[in-house]
Enzyme design. Structure first.
Site, PDB file in Angstrom:
ATOM      1  N   LEU A   2      20.914  71.520 -19.469  1.00  0.00           N
ATOM      2  CA  LEU A   2      21.356  72.583 -18.569  1.00  0.00           C
ATOM      3  C   LEU A   2      20.192  73.247 -17.837  1.00  0.00           C
ATOM      4  CD1 LEU A   2      23.929  74.375 -20.906  1.00  0.00           C
ATOM      5  CD2 LEU A   2      24.456  72.916 -18.933  1.00  0.00           C
ATOM      6  N   SER A  39      20.780  66.307 -14.345  1.00  0.00           N
ATOM      7  CA  SER A  39      21.504  65.030 -14.439  1.00  0.00           C
ATOM      8  C   SER A  39      22.743  65.170 -15.324  1.00  0.00           C
ATOM      9  CB  SER A  39      20.597  63.890 -14.899  1.00  0.00           C
ATOM     10  OG  SER A  39      19.770  64.211 -15.969  1.00  0.00           O
TER      11      SER A  39
END
Length: 190
Positions: A14, A87
């Site tokens: 995150l 990602s």
């Protein structure tokens, strides 16, 4: 001496989980070991290579594939590449893994949304929680955690040094880095 083996350490997690901090620490550790190394930071790649992309799923996937492609090119030439990019989608990370073959080390930089929000000096989490930032990973857009990363670090419980040690231990065990010879400099070698 054998040719240096390039590889990619893919830090995923995150926003605010500690990817960039860990990338910088890993870079310094690898430089100290004589390894050529480059960091591909998600924010910098967005600024220079992906300004044409949005933050919808297609834009995020394209950005991650671009980072993966550049990382593969560098690794192919013996460079240790460290990526620090959220990602968020597992399938896209797997596509990048396949591009790299056996020279891909996924590191899950795990931290709760609450811990990341506490670290957030820009106030992005608060804005996302108020609905001001659409498609914010971990709040209004999903983050798909890795199922079988090579290394998991838990940054809300580990120091940077502890997380770094886990990554370096894996790189040594997997043959990407020579192990440290702790017998050097010991007394009594007579």
């Amino acid at each position: 001496m054998s040719e240096r083996r390039g590889y990619t350490v893919w830090l995923t997690g995150l926003s605010g989980s500690g990817k960039s901090t860990l990338a910088q620490a890993l870079q310094q550790a690898l430089i100290q070991r004589g390894q050529p190394v480059e960091i591909l930071d998600g924010d910098e790649v967005r600024e220079y290579l992906s300004t044409d992309l949005g933050f919808d799923r297609a834009g995020r996937d394209a950005n991650i594939k671009r980072i993966g492609y550049v990382a593969r090119l560098l690794a192919r030439h013996g460079v240790a590449v460290i990526t620090a990019a959220i990602s968020p989608y597992r399938e896209t990370r797997e596509t990048v893994r396949e591009l790299h073959g056996n020279n891909f080390i996924e590191v899950y930089v795990q931290a709760s949304v609450e811990a990341c929000a506490k670290r957030d000096v820009k106030g992005l989490y608060q804005r996302a929680l108020r609905g001001e930032i659409p498609q914010f990973t971990g709040v209004s857009d999903p983050y798909e955690a890795p199922l079988q990363p090579e290394v998991t670090v838990v940054t809300e419980r580990e120091t940077v040094a502890q997380s770094l040690a886990k990554i370096l231990a894996y790189l040594e065990q997997a043959g990407y880095l020579p192990g440290r010879d702790v017998s050097l400099g010991t007394a009594g070698n007579g």
